[in-house]
Design a protein around this motif. Structure first.
Motif, PDB file in Angstrom:
ATOM      1  N   SER A  95       0.823  -1.210   0.000  1.00 36.07           N
ATOM      2  CA  SER A  95       0.000   0.000   0.000  1.00 36.07           C
ATOM      3  C   SER A  95       0.856   1.259   0.000  1.00 36.07           C
ATOM      4  O   SER A  95       0.528   2.259  -0.641  1.00 36.07           O
ATOM      5  CB  SER A  95      -0.926  -0.014   1.222  1.00 36.07           C
ATOM      6  N   THR A  96       1.998   1.221   0.701  1.00 36.87           N
ATOM      7  CA  THR A  96       2.863   2.392   0.825  1.00 36.87           C
ATOM      8  C   THR A  96       3.518   2.761  -0.505  1.00 36.87           C
ATOM      9  O   THR A  96       3.843   3.924  -0.736  1.00 36.87           O
ATOM     10  CB  THR A  96       3.943   2.134   1.891  1.00 36.87           C
ATOM     11  N   VAL A  97       3.705   1.799  -1.369  1.00 38.08           N
ATOM     12  CA  VAL A  97       4.308   2.070  -2.675  1.00 38.08           C
ATOM     13  C   VAL A  97       3.418   2.973  -3.527  1.00 38.08           C
ATOM     14  O   VAL A  97       3.915   3.790  -4.303  1.00 38.08           O
ATOM     15  CB  VAL A  97       4.592   0.742  -3.415  1.00 38.08           C
ATOM     16  N   THR A  98       2.111   2.837  -3.401  1.00 42.49           N
ATOM     17  CA  THR A  98       1.197   3.553  -4.295  1.00 42.49           C
ATOM     18  C   THR A  98       0.435   4.701  -3.641  1.00 42.49           C
ATOM     19  O   THR A  98       0.339   5.791  -4.207  1.00 42.49           O
ATOM     20  CB  THR A  98       0.169   2.569  -4.881  1.00 42.49           C
ATOM     21  N   VAL A  99      -0.122   4.469  -2.465  1.00 46.31           N
ATOM     22  CA  VAL A  99      -1.073   5.434  -1.899  1.00 46.31           C
ATOM     23  C   VAL A  99      -0.464   6.799  -1.576  1.00 46.31           C
ATOM     24  O   VAL A  99      -1.073   7.829  -1.905  1.00 46.31           O
ATOM     25  CB  VAL A  99      -1.770   4.849  -0.653  1.00 46.31           C
ATOM     26  N   PRO A 100       0.711   6.909  -0.938  1.00 48.86           N
ATOM     27  CA  PRO A 100       1.246   8.246  -0.653  1.00 48.86           C
ATOM     28  C   PRO A 100       1.405   9.114  -1.894  1.00 48.86           C
ATOM     29  O   PRO A 100       1.122  10.322  -1.856  1.00 48.86           O
ATOM     30  CB  PRO A 100       2.610   7.938  -0.006  1.00 48.86           C
ATOM     31  N   LYS A 101       1.826   8.518  -3.018  1.00 41.53           N
ATOM     32  CA  LYS A 101       1.954   9.282  -4.258  1.00 41.53           C
ATOM     33  C   LYS A 101       0.594   9.700  -4.781  1.00 41.53           C
ATOM     34  O   LYS A 101       0.417  10.822  -5.280  1.00 41.53           O
ATOM     35  CB  LYS A 101       2.700   8.450  -5.311  1.00 41.53           C
ATOM     36  N   ILE A 102      -0.385   8.821  -4.666  1.00 40.29           N
ATOM     37  CA  ILE A 102      -1.750   9.157  -5.081  1.00 40.29           C
ATOM     38  C   ILE A 102      -2.289  10.304  -4.240  1.00 40.29           C
ATOM     39  O   ILE A 102      -2.915  11.243  -4.756  1.00 40.29           O
ATOM     40  CB  ILE A 102      -2.667   7.922  -4.976  1.00 40.29           C
ATOM     41  N   LEU A 103      -2.056  10.257  -2.938  1.00 41.12           N
ATOM     42  CA  LEU A 103      -2.513  11.324  -2.041  1.00 41.12           C
ATOM     43  C   LEU A 103      -1.856  12.655  -2.400  1.00 41.12           C
ATOM     44  O   LEU A 103      -2.518  13.705  -2.412  1.00 41.12           O
ATOM     45  CB  LEU A 103      -2.190  10.956  -0.592  1.00 41.12           C
ATOM     46  N   THR A 104      -0.568  12.618  -2.710  1.00 45.65           N
ATOM     47  CA  THR A 104       0.139  13.844  -3.101  1.00 45.65           C
ATOM     48  C   THR A 104      -0.455  14.434  -4.370  1.00 45.65           C
ATOM     49  O   THR A 104      -0.660  15.648  -4.477  1.00 45.65           O
ATOM     50  CB  THR A 104       1.634  13.551  -3.315  1.00 45.65           C
ATOM     51  N   ASN A 105      -0.765  13.563  -5.339  1.00 46.25           N
ATOM     52  CA  ASN A 105      -1.320  14.042  -6.607  1.00 46.25           C
ATOM     53  C   ASN A 105      -2.720  14.614  -6.450  1.00 46.25           C
ATOM     54  O   ASN A 105      -3.120  15.501  -7.204  1.00 46.25           O
ATOM     55  CB  ASN A 105      -1.329  12.911  -7.634  1.00 46.25           C
ATOM     56  N   PHE A 106      -3.490  14.114  -5.472  1.00 42.87           N
ATOM     57  CA  PHE A 106      -4.822  14.669  -5.231  1.00 42.87           C
ATOM     58  C   PHE A 106      -4.752  16.137  -4.829  1.00 42.87           C
ATOM     59  O   PHE A 106      -5.716  16.888  -5.026  1.00 42.87           O
ATOM     60  CB  PHE A 106      -5.544  13.877  -4.136  1.00 42.87           C
ATOM     61  N   LEU A 107      -3.632  16.549  -4.250  1.00 45.33           N
ATOM     62  CA  LEU A 107      -3.466  17.926  -3.794  1.00 45.33           C
ATOM     63  C   LEU A 107      -2.817  18.815  -4.854  1.00 45.33           C
ATOM     64  O   LEU A 107      -2.562  19.990  -4.608  1.00 45.33           O
ATOM     65  CB  LEU A 107      -2.611  17.955  -2.513  1.00 45.33           C
ATOM     66  N   ARG A 108      -2.561  18.242  -6.031  1.00 47.47           N
ATOM     67  CA  ARG A 108      -1.939  18.998  -7.116  1.00 47.47           C
ATOM     68  C   ARG A 108      -2.866  19.034  -8.319  1.00 47.47           C
ATOM     69  O   ARG A 108      -3.742  18.178  -8.480  1.00 47.47           O
ATOM     70  CB  ARG A 108      -0.603  18.353  -7.519  1.00 47.47           C
ATOM     71  N   GLN A 109      -2.655  20.014  -9.190  1.00 48.09           N
ATOM     72  CA  GLN A 109      -3.474  20.121 -10.394  1.00 48.09           C
ATOM     73  C   GLN A 109      -3.099  19.041 -11.412  1.00 48.09           C
ATOM     74  O   GLN A 109      -3.969  18.509 -12.105  1.00 48.09           O
ATOM     75  CB  GLN A 109      -3.317  21.502 -11.032  1.00 48.09           C
ATOM     76  N   ARG A 110      -1.807  18.725 -11.502  1.00 50.61           N
ATOM     77  CA  ARG A 110      -1.342  17.718 -12.441  1.00 50.61           C
ATOM     78  C   ARG A 110      -0.875  16.486 -11.670  1.00 50.61           C
ATOM     79  O   ARG A 110      -0.058  16.593 -10.771  1.00 50.61           O
ATOM     80  CB  ARG A 110      -0.185  18.270 -13.303  1.00 50.61           C
ATOM     81  N   HIS A 111      -1.426  15.321 -12.044  1.00 52.90           N
ATOM     82  CA  HIS A 111      -1.074  14.077 -11.378  1.00 52.90           C
ATOM     83  C   HIS A 111       0.128  13.474 -12.101  1.00 52.90           C
ATOM     84  O   HIS A 111      -0.008  12.714 -13.067  1.00 52.90           O
ATOM     85  CB  HIS A 111      -2.248  13.100 -11.399  1.00 52.90           C
ATOM     86  N   THR A 112       1.325  13.792 -11.641  1.00 50.42           N
ATOM     87  CA  THR A 112       2.538  13.390 -12.346  1.00 50.42           C
ATOM     88  C   THR A 112       3.449  12.534 -11.477  1.00 50.42           C
ATOM     89  O   THR A 112       3.319  12.499 -10.246  1.00 50.42           O
ATOM     90  CB  THR A 112       3.332  14.627 -12.803  1.00 50.42           C
ATOM     91  N   ILE A 113       4.386  11.871 -12.153  1.00 50.11           N
ATOM     92  CA  ILE A 113       5.442  11.109 -11.487  1.00 50.11           C
ATOM     93  C   ILE A 113       6.652  11.126 -12.417  1.00 50.11           C
ATOM     94  O   ILE A 113       6.504  11.034 -13.642  1.00 50.11           O
ATOM     95  CB  ILE A 113       4.988   9.659 -11.194  1.00 50.11           C
ATOM     96  N   SER A 114       7.841  11.275 -11.874  1.00 44.85           N
ATOM     97  CA  SER A 114       9.041  11.306 -12.700  1.00 44.85           C
ATOM     98  C   SER A 114       9.329   9.914 -13.266  1.00 44.85           C
ATOM     99  O   SER A 114       8.819   8.903 -12.766  1.00 44.85           O
ATOM    100  CB  SER A 114      10.241  11.803 -11.884  1.00 44.85           C
ATOM    101  N   TYR A 115      10.150   9.873 -14.305  1.00 42.10           N
ATOM    102  CA  TYR A 115      10.490   8.604 -14.949  1.00 42.10           C
ATOM    103  C   TYR A 115      11.134   7.640 -13.947  1.00 42.10           C
ATOM    104  O   TYR A 115      10.735   6.471 -13.842  1.00 42.10           O
ATOM    105  CB  TYR A 115      11.437   8.856 -16.124  1.00 42.10           C
ATOM    106  N   ASN A 116      12.137   8.107 -13.213  1.00 43.27           N
ATOM    107  CA  ASN A 116      12.820   7.237 -12.245  1.00 43.27           C
ATOM    108  C   ASN A 116      11.888   6.761 -11.142  1.00 43.27           C
ATOM    109  O   ASN A 116      11.926   5.604 -10.716  1.00 43.27           O
ATOM    110  CB  ASN A 116      14.020   7.962 -11.635  1.00 43.27           C
ATOM    111  N   GLN A 117      11.035   7.664 -10.642  1.00 42.64           N
ATOM    112  CA  GLN A 117      10.076   7.276  -9.608  1.00 42.64           C
ATOM    113  C   GLN A 117       9.083   6.253 -10.149  1.00 42.64           C
ATOM    114  O   GLN A 117       8.672   5.342  -9.427  1.00 42.64           O
ATOM    115  CB  GLN A 117       9.337   8.505  -9.093  1.00 42.64           C
TER     116      GLN A 117
END
Length: 339
Positions: A95-117
């Protein structure tokens, strides 16, 4: 340090340190990916944030509680609960691999992730998913040994056996993930960076790649058969023997007790492998974005939350251990107040 803290630290550190080859980075022509999942509800992001945060907290709390109870209560120091503690740890990491990033994107206008991430997220996600498949098979073998070979159970599941089995489960997932991630780093994306998903996984990345994905697709299907289907067949075989042994028990009380020790595991296996099959063996045309998002949410986010609930609600020993710990804390608090 709690399992959740360890998983967050490990994932964050690896995501920051992994530097994929420059020739691979030059082929991709993209620096980041954009997730399109939940893009259809632009005005409901804050509500989704609250829902996913609540799910994540329940997941972490439930699974860490299971691990803590198993460590504190001597009655739970058995092979079955040893494997259950590994399952709970896997669910927290998963769950920790996915949810924290999803939560961060909910607070941003663009739901992004870097290539390495993205590559790091995919690597850890598939590692924990593959490890859970193997661990569920090991847990089924444990139940087979307990019910069908009770006189030899202590030797079949001694510490010299169960510890290597647990380690092998983690290695199983690591090898599966390493193959897929290595192949994924050689894909070219030609500027296409919009992923119809909510996190980085192999199927959605293959959909936007502009290079030949034949090897990746064949490997994915072969891995689904070998890494996913083979543990599932081992589980089915174990339960054929288990059910046969249970039906030979003459007393209704004995049959009920034997079946109850397997019921929680059977429910977890059905939910996990059912959702995994739908998630990775979808039709080549795929589903709609909304259906894909729902399936991914159920598989990677809801399932880790359900596992501790299933085991705790149906397991008398776990509930008694929880009451013992809570009762001890109340008594300690009362004695402190009297002083």
């Amino acid at each position: 340090m709690s399992p959740s803290t360890k998983c967050v630290a490990a994932y964050s550190g690896m995501a920051a340190e992994i530097n994929f080859p420059m020739e691979v980075r030059n082929q991709t022509q993209v620096e980041e990916f954009i997730f399109l999942g939940f893009s259809g509800v632009p005005h409901g992001q804050i509500y989704l944030f609250v829902v996913f945060l609540a799910i994540y907290l329940v997941t972490v709390l439930g699974n860490t509680t299971i691990v803590t109870l198993i460590q504190l209560d001597s009655r739970l120091h058995s092979p079955m609960y040893f494997f259950l503690s590994h399952l709970s740890c896997l669910d927290v990491c998963y769950s920790t691999v996915t949810v924290p990033k999803i939560l961060t994107n909910f607070l941003r206008q663009r739901h992004t992730i870097s290539y390495n991430q993205c590559m790091a997220q995919m690597f850890f996600l598939m590692t924990f998913a593959g490890s859970e498949c193997a661990l569920l098979a090991v847990m089924a073998y444990d139940r087979y040994a307990a019910i069908c070979q009770p006189l030899h159970y202590s030797s079949l599941m001694s510490s010299h056996v169960r510890i290597p089995l647990a380690i092998a489960s983690w290695i199983w997932g690591f090898l599966d993930s390493a193959i897929h991630t290595t192949l994924a780093t050689h894909l070219s994306f030609c500027g296409a960076n919009q992923i119809d998903h909510i996190f980085c996984d192999v199927p959605p990345l293959l959909k936007i790649a502009c290079s030949d994905t034949y090897v990746n697709e064949i490997t994915l299907h072969l891995a689904s058969i070998f890494m996913g289907l083979s543990p599932f067949l081992l589980i089915l075989l174990s339960y054929v023997y288990i059910l046969s042994a249970i039906l030979q028990i003459r007393s209704n009380t004995g049959r009920h007790k034997a079946f109850s020790t397997c019921a929680a595991h059977m429910i977890v296996v059905t939910v996990y492998f059912g959702m995994a099959n739908v998630n990775y063996n979808r039709p080549s045309a795929g589903y709609s974005l909304e259906v894909d998002t729902l399936i991914s949410t159920l598989y990677c986010i809801i399932t880790p939350m359900l596992n501790p609930l299933i085991y705790s609600l149906r397991n008398k020993e776990v509930k008694e251990a929880l009451k013992k710990v809570l009762g001890g804390q109340k008594n300690e608090y009362a004695s402190t107040q009297r002083k």
